[in-house]
Design an enzyme around this catalytic site. Structure first.
Site, PDB file in Angstrom:
ATOM      1  N   ASP A 235      -0.743   2.270  -5.311  1.00 17.01           N
ATOM      2  CA  ASP A 235      -0.736   0.838  -5.579  1.00 17.01           C
ATOM      3  C   ASP A 235      -2.051   0.450  -6.246  1.00 17.01           C
ATOM      4  OD1 ASP A 235      -1.810   1.545  -2.870  1.00 17.01           O
ATOM      5  OD2 ASP A 235      -2.391  -0.553  -2.850  1.00 17.01           O
TER       6      ASP A 235
ATOM      7  N   HIS B   9       0.818  -1.211   0.000  1.00 17.22           N
ATOM      8  CA  HIS B   9       0.000   0.000   0.000  1.00 17.22           C
ATOM      9  C   HIS B   9       0.855   1.266   0.000  1.00 17.22           C
ATOM     10  CE1 HIS B   9      -4.191   0.753  -0.123  1.00 17.22           C
ATOM     11  NE2 HIS B   9      -4.443   0.946   1.153  1.00 17.22           N
TER      12      HIS B   9
ATOM     13  N   ASN C 101      -9.147   3.182  -1.137  1.00 15.65           N
ATOM     14  CA  ASN C 101      -9.664   4.199  -0.219  1.00 15.65           C
ATOM     15  C   ASN C 101      -8.969   5.549  -0.345  1.00 15.65           C
ATOM     16  OD1 ASN C 101     -11.677   2.600   0.892  1.00 15.65           O
ATOM     17  ND2 ASN C 101     -10.269   1.679   2.358  1.00 15.65           N
TER      18      ASN C 101
ATOM     19  N   ASN D 238      -7.135   6.315   4.009  1.00 16.27           N
ATOM     20  CA  ASN D 238      -8.542   6.632   3.748  1.00 16.27           C
ATOM     21  C   ASN D 238      -8.888   8.104   3.999  1.00 16.27           C
ATOM     22  OD1 ASN D 238      -8.232   6.338   6.492  1.00 16.27           O
ATOM     23  ND2 ASN D 238     -10.192   5.318   6.806  1.00 16.27           N
TER      24      ASN D 238
END
Length: 194
Positions: free
Chosen positions: A89, A21, A110, A64
Site C-alpha cells: 500500500d 495496509h 515500515n 514492521n
C-alpha cells in the site's frame, strides 16, 4: 531462467484482512487464484505458493518485521534482490492509481523499511497500490489500519486485479514497458483527476 520472488505486504490475522495496509496480501491472493494454487506454511515465517515462474509469499510477521521472512525466502530460493517484486500500500499515490518502480525510499512504510534494512539494498521492484492520504488530521498509522471505505470497496476488486496485471507485466516485459502501460491508466473514482 531464474524465478521471481513476489512478496505481498500485510498483517496476519482476520482482523486486518480488509485493512488498507493489507493491499499487498489482497493482490497476492489474486495471483494465487490465477495460478490455481494454495498458499502453504513455509519455514521462513511466510505463506508460500510455488510455480515454475514465481514464488508467491505473504510474510506472517507483522508489517514492521517483513524483512526477516523476505531475506529467509531470498536465501532459501537463492534469488537476488533483482528478482524481487514487493507489492504494498502507498499513501503518496492516490486511491485508484498503481505505480511500478525500482528502488527509492520507503516513504515511512515500515514493511519497506524492514526489507531494505535486512537486504542491504533499496534496489528491488515495487508495485505501489495507491491508498491516498488520510482525511483531515487523521494519523496515517491509524488510517492504514482501517478497512477500505464503502465507496472505495466498489472498485477494490478491479484495482486488485489490475495490480496483479502489473506484477505479471513486470515479470514478462520489465519495468519500462509496465510503467508505460499502467501509469497512464489510473482509475479516477471520485470525480475528475486531482
Amino acid at each position: 531462467m531464474d524465478r521471481w520472488l513476489i512478496v505481498g505486504l500485510g498483517n496476519p490475522g482476520s482482523e486486518y484482512a480488509g485493512n488498507r495496509h493489507n493491499a499487498g496480501f489482497m493482490v497476492l491472493d489474486e495471483l494465487a487464484a490465477r495460478a490455481g494454487g494454495r498458499f502453504k506454511a513455509h519455514r521462513s515465517r511466510s505463506e508460500v505458493l510455488e510455480s515454475s515462474r514465481a514464488v508467491l509469499a505473504k510474510p506472517l510477521t507483522y508489517m514492521n518485521l517483513s524483512g526477516g521472512p523476505v531475506k529467509a525466502l531470498s536465501d532459501f530460493y537463492k534469488l537476488a534482490p533483482d528478482r524481487l517484486i514487493v507489492v504494498h500500500d502507498e499513501l503518496d499515490v492516490p486511491y485508484g492509481a498503481l505505480r511500478a518502480k525500482l528502488g527509492g525510499g520507503d516513504n515511512g512504510h515500515n514493511g519497506l523499511k524492514s526489507i531494505t534494512k535486512v537486504l542491504g539494498t533499496r534496489d528491488y521492484l515495487r508495485v505501489r497500490f495507491g491508498i491516498g492520504r488520510p482525511p483531515g488530521r487523521m494519523d496515517p498509522a491509524a488510517y492504514v489500519l482501517k478497512d477500505f471505505a464503502t465507496a472505495e470497496r466498489k472498485d477494490l476488486a478491479f484495482l486488485v486485479d489490475r495490480a496483479a496485471d502489473v506484477v505479471e507485466s513486470l515479470m514478462e516485459h520489465g519495468l519500462e514497458v509496465t510503467q508505460n502501460e499502467f501509469h497512464r491508466a489510473d482509475l479516477h473514482i471520485s470525480g475528475p483527476p486531482r
